[in-house]
Design a protein around this motif. Sequence first.
Motif, PDB file in Angstrom:
ATOM      1  N   LYS A  31       0.839  -1.195   0.000  1.00  0.00           N
ATOM      2  CA  LYS A  31       0.000   0.000   0.000  1.00  0.00           C
ATOM      3  C   LYS A  31       0.877   1.248   0.000  1.00  0.00           C
ATOM      4  CE  LYS A  31      -3.700   1.959   2.868  1.00  0.00           C
ATOM      5  NZ  LYS A  31      -4.791   1.842   1.888  1.00  0.00           N
ATOM      6  N   THR A  32       0.576   2.201  -0.884  1.00  0.00           N
ATOM      7  CA  THR A  32       1.432   3.397  -0.984  1.00  0.00           C
ATOM      8  C   THR A  32       0.702   4.702  -0.671  1.00  0.00           C
ATOM      9  OG1 THR A  32       0.988   3.506  -3.366  1.00  0.00           O
ATOM     10  CG2 THR A  32       3.007   2.360  -2.651  1.00  0.00           C
ATOM     11  N   ASN A  33      -0.617   4.745  -0.831  1.00  0.00           N
ATOM     12  CA  ASN A  33      -1.381   5.945  -0.485  1.00  0.00           C
ATOM     13  C   ASN A  33      -1.889   5.795   0.944  1.00  0.00           C
ATOM     14  OD1 ASN A  33      -1.077   7.128  -3.060  1.00  0.00           O
ATOM     15  ND2 ASN A  33      -2.766   5.895  -3.845  1.00  0.00           N
ATOM     16  N   ILE A  34      -1.295   6.529   1.862  1.00  0.00           N
ATOM     17  CA  ILE A  34      -1.571   6.372   3.285  1.00  0.00           C
ATOM     18  C   ILE A  34      -2.277   7.609   3.825  1.00  0.00           C
ATOM     19  CG2 ILE A  34      -0.580   5.810   5.539  1.00  0.00           C
ATOM     20  CD1 ILE A  34      -0.038   3.716   3.316  1.00  0.00           C
ATOM     21  N   VAL A  35      -3.383   7.388   4.546  1.00  0.00           N
ATOM     22  CA  VAL A  35      -4.109   8.481   5.193  1.00  0.00           C
ATOM     23  C   VAL A  35      -4.026   8.276   6.699  1.00  0.00           C
ATOM     24  CG1 VAL A  35      -6.299   9.725   5.389  1.00  0.00           C
ATOM     25  CG2 VAL A  35      -5.708   8.568   3.240  1.00  0.00           C
ATOM     26  N   VAL A  36      -3.533   9.288   7.402  1.00  0.00           N
ATOM     27  CA  VAL A  36      -3.400   9.199   8.853  1.00  0.00           C
ATOM     28  C   VAL A  36      -4.267  10.270   9.513  1.00  0.00           C
ATOM     29  CG1 VAL A  36      -1.822   9.242  10.824  1.00  0.00           C
ATOM     30  CG2 VAL A  36      -1.044   8.337   8.632  1.00  0.00           C
ATOM     31  N   GLY A  37      -5.131   9.844  10.407  1.00  0.00           N
ATOM     32  CA  GLY A  37      -5.977  10.768  11.152  1.00  0.00           C
ATOM     33  C   GLY A  37      -5.219  11.333  12.341  1.00  0.00           C
ATOM     34  N   ALA A  38      -5.452  12.609  12.653  1.00  0.00           N
ATOM     35  CA  ALA A  38      -4.721  13.244  13.746  1.00  0.00           C
ATOM     36  C   ALA A  38      -5.464  14.469  14.254  1.00  0.00           C
ATOM     37  CB  ALA A  38      -3.320  13.663  13.264  1.00  0.00           C
ATOM     38  N   THR A  39      -5.173  14.853  15.492  1.00  0.00           N
ATOM     39  CA  THR A  39      -5.600  16.152  15.977  1.00  0.00           C
ATOM     40  C   THR A  39      -4.641  17.187  15.392  1.00  0.00           C
ATOM     41  OG1 THR A  39      -4.317  15.656  17.976  1.00  0.00           O
ATOM     42  CG2 THR A  39      -6.709  15.411  18.122  1.00  0.00           C
ATOM     43  N   LEU A  40      -5.086  18.450  15.357  1.00  0.00           N
ATOM     44  CA  LEU A  40      -4.284  19.498  14.721  1.00  0.00           C
ATOM     45  C   LEU A  40      -2.902  19.640  15.338  1.00  0.00           C
ATOM     46  CD1 LEU A  40      -4.132  21.843  12.693  1.00  0.00           C
ATOM     47  CD2 LEU A  40      -5.138  23.316  14.457  1.00  0.00           C
ATOM     48  N   LYS A  41      -2.870  19.737  16.674  1.00  0.00           N
ATOM     49  CA  LYS A  41      -1.606  19.862  17.397  1.00  0.00           C
ATOM     50  C   LYS A  41      -1.603  18.869  18.555  1.00  0.00           C
ATOM     51  CE  LYS A  41      -0.834  24.804  16.521  1.00  0.00           C
ATOM     52  NZ  LYS A  41      -0.503  26.104  17.132  1.00  0.00           N
ATOM     53  N   PRO A  42      -0.486  18.208  18.799  1.00  0.00           N
ATOM     54  CA  PRO A  42       0.749  18.253  18.032  1.00  0.00           C
ATOM     55  C   PRO A  42       0.817  17.235  16.894  1.00  0.00           C
ATOM     56  CG  PRO A  42       1.106  16.939  19.964  1.00  0.00           C
ATOM     57  CD  PRO A  42      -0.327  17.417  20.045  1.00  0.00           C
ATOM     58  N   ALA A  43      -0.106  16.257  16.903  1.00  0.00           N
ATOM     59  CA  ALA A  43       0.018  15.138  15.970  1.00  0.00           C
ATOM     60  C   ALA A  43       0.063  15.585  14.517  1.00  0.00           C
ATOM     61  CB  ALA A  43      -1.138  14.152  16.175  1.00  0.00           C
ATOM     62  N   GLY A  44      -0.856  16.479  14.130  1.00  0.00           N
ATOM     63  CA  GLY A  44      -0.889  16.942  12.747  1.00  0.00           C
ATOM     64  C   GLY A  44       0.380  17.663  12.354  1.00  0.00           C
ATOM     65  N   GLU A  45       0.881  18.489  13.260  1.00  0.00           N
ATOM     66  CA  GLU A  45       2.120  19.216  12.981  1.00  0.00           C
ATOM     67  C   GLU A  45       3.302  18.266  12.835  1.00  0.00           C
ATOM     68  OE1 GLU A  45       1.383  23.562  15.072  1.00  0.00           O
ATOM     69  OE2 GLU A  45       2.365  21.997  16.239  1.00  0.00           O
ATOM     70  N   ILE A  46       3.378  17.291  13.716  1.00  0.00           N
ATOM     71  CA  ILE A  46       4.487  16.329  13.678  1.00  0.00           C
ATOM     72  C   ILE A  46       4.445  15.526  12.368  1.00  0.00           C
ATOM     73  CG2 ILE A  46       5.453  14.246  14.751  1.00  0.00           C
ATOM     74  CD1 ILE A  46       4.366  15.381  17.452  1.00  0.00           C
ATOM     75  N   LEU A  47       3.280  15.028  12.013  1.00  0.00           N
ATOM     76  CA  LEU A  47       3.140  14.232  10.787  1.00  0.00           C
ATOM     77  C   LEU A  47       3.470  15.049   9.547  1.00  0.00           C
ATOM     78  CD1 LEU A  47      -0.102  12.329  11.777  1.00  0.00           C
ATOM     79  CD2 LEU A  47       2.035  11.216  11.090  1.00  0.00           C
ATOM     80  N   ASN A  48       2.990  16.281   9.497  1.00  0.00           N
ATOM     81  CA  ASN A  48       3.271  17.121   8.331  1.00  0.00           C
ATOM     82  C   ASN A  48       4.749  17.492   8.241  1.00  0.00           C
ATOM     83  OD1 ASN A  48       0.835  17.521   6.787  1.00  0.00           O
ATOM     84  ND2 ASN A  48      -0.008  18.549   8.572  1.00  0.00           N
ATOM     85  N   TYR A  49       5.387  17.692   9.380  1.00  0.00           N
ATOM     86  CA  TYR A  49       6.821  17.993   9.383  1.00  0.00           C
ATOM     87  C   TYR A  49       7.630  16.813   8.833  1.00  0.00           C
ATOM     88  CZ  TYR A  49      11.526  18.972  11.082  1.00  0.00           C
ATOM     89  OH  TYR A  49      12.881  19.182  11.158  1.00  0.00           O
ATOM     90  N   PHE A 103       8.701  10.350   5.077  1.00  0.00           N
ATOM     91  CA  PHE A 103       7.895   9.162   4.793  1.00  0.00           C
ATOM     92  C   PHE A 103       7.717   8.989   3.285  1.00  0.00           C
ATOM     93  CE2 PHE A 103       3.580   7.023   4.792  1.00  0.00           C
ATOM     94  CZ  PHE A 103       4.049   5.793   5.211  1.00  0.00           C
ATOM     95  N   GLU A 104       7.469  10.092   2.598  1.00  0.00           N
ATOM     96  CA  GLU A 104       7.254  10.033   1.155  1.00  0.00           C
ATOM     97  C   GLU A 104       8.529   9.658   0.408  1.00  0.00           C
ATOM     98  OE1 GLU A 104       5.299  13.698   0.068  1.00  0.00           O
ATOM     99  OE2 GLU A 104       3.353  12.925   0.716  1.00  0.00           O
ATOM    100  N   ALA A 105       9.698   9.950   1.013  1.00  0.00           N
ATOM    101  CA  ALA A 105      10.973   9.554   0.408  1.00  0.00           C
ATOM    102  C   ALA A 105      11.113   8.035   0.346  1.00  0.00           C
ATOM    103  CB  ALA A 105      12.133  10.146   1.203  1.00  0.00           C
ATOM    104  N   ARG A 106      10.294   7.342   1.125  1.00  0.00           N
ATOM    105  CA  ARG A 106      10.310   5.876   1.124  1.00  0.00           C
ATOM    106  C   ARG A 106       9.333   5.303   0.092  1.00  0.00           C
ATOM    107  NH1 ARG A 106      11.617   3.418   6.940  1.00  0.00           N
ATOM    108  NH2 ARG A 106      12.940   5.067   7.786  1.00  0.00           N
ATOM    109  N   GLY A 107       8.703   6.188  -0.691  1.00  0.00           N
ATOM    110  CA  GLY A 107       7.843   5.729  -1.774  1.00  0.00           C
ATOM    111  C   GLY A 107       6.351   5.810  -1.499  1.00  0.00           C
ATOM    112  N   TYR A 108       5.948   6.595  -0.495  1.00  0.00           N
ATOM    113  CA  TYR A 108       4.542   6.701  -0.144  1.00  0.00           C
ATOM    114  C   TYR A 108       3.994   8.097  -0.445  1.00  0.00           C
ATOM    115  CZ  TYR A 108       5.776   2.573   2.611  1.00  0.00           C
ATOM    116  OH  TYR A 108       6.243   1.354   2.998  1.00  0.00           O
ATOM    117  N   LYS A 109       2.685   8.160  -0.548  1.00  0.00           N
ATOM    118  CA  LYS A 109       1.988   9.440  -0.585  1.00  0.00           C
ATOM    119  C   LYS A 109       1.198   9.541   0.704  1.00  0.00           C
ATOM    120  CE  LYS A 109      -1.370  12.234  -3.119  1.00  0.00           C
ATOM    121  NZ  LYS A 109      -2.311  12.309  -4.272  1.00  0.00           N
ATOM    122  N   LEU A 110       1.487  10.554   1.515  1.00  0.00           N
ATOM    123  CA  LEU A 110       0.868  10.674   2.835  1.00  0.00           C
ATOM    124  C   LEU A 110      -0.133  11.822   2.878  1.00  0.00           C
ATOM    125  CD1 LEU A 110       0.701   9.888   5.855  1.00  0.00           C
ATOM    126  CD2 LEU A 110       2.595  11.488   6.265  1.00  0.00           C
TER     127      LEU A 110
END
Length: 268
Positions: free
Chosen positions: A32-50, A55-62
């Motif tokens: 699976k390469t298209n990954i959707v991750v649910g998160a609260t805005l802060k801090p989880a969303g900020e951490i994931l977006n940073y 993650f995408e360098a490993r061949g995924y679309k996040l």
Amino acid sequence: MKKILTLVLTAALALSITGCGKKEETVKKDYKTNIVVGATLKPAGEILNYLKSDFEARGYKLEVKIFDDYVAPNTALEEGSVDANLFQHEPYLLKFNEDHKTNLVTVKKVYLPPLGAYSKKIKDIKELKDKAVVAVPADATNESRALKLLEAQGLFKLNKKDLVTKVDIAENPKNIEIQEVDAAQLPRVLQDVDVAIINASFALPAGLNPKKDTLFSEPKDSPYANILATKKGNENAKWIKDLTEVLTSDKAKKYIEEQYKGSIIPVF
């Protein structure tokens, strides 16, 4: 004899095709390469977006999907509209599974967003008057967590149970009134109560600093670290392992420490 041999070969071929089909299905699921991750805005969303580019360098679309409550991210995970989520601690996840008959599992502990006491009316908990109103999260695990934090301040005594609610207050010398409020709404009711016990995940988006603005908060060794979670059956997939590695990398730890300066604590 030829008929028997033909039947044996046909059966073997069928099993071979079936086996290949199962193997191909497993590989496809793992790939699976298209990954959707649910998160609260802060801090989880900020951490994931940073960390998104790592993650995408490993061949995924996040895709990071932001939620503003504690129920929808797990409902979405169970239904399959997200592949993983990052917002909750394990006791909450286990209680959610029990209450909603879901099959969600812990993958890895990532960070601790300490629960803290906030007030617009007092500067020290010793100033809390009789019949004061204290707002706590309405969900079972976080209400219990909040009440035990208040008990540790000597405000009242609770019955000795693992999971407590306001009805388990055994001794309440100040006659403190406990209001159960949806966790996401706690910053909004802060001005209407004497004290509100708010999770850092909701305090930060509201402009509250868990390190500077709290009367008191949980210790760093709190067991309520937030986890990366997924649906049972996905926990050993390559994509979730890769996501876990990115979220618990040295780069992730440095970002959490520098970005939140002790308000959010990495636990890996």
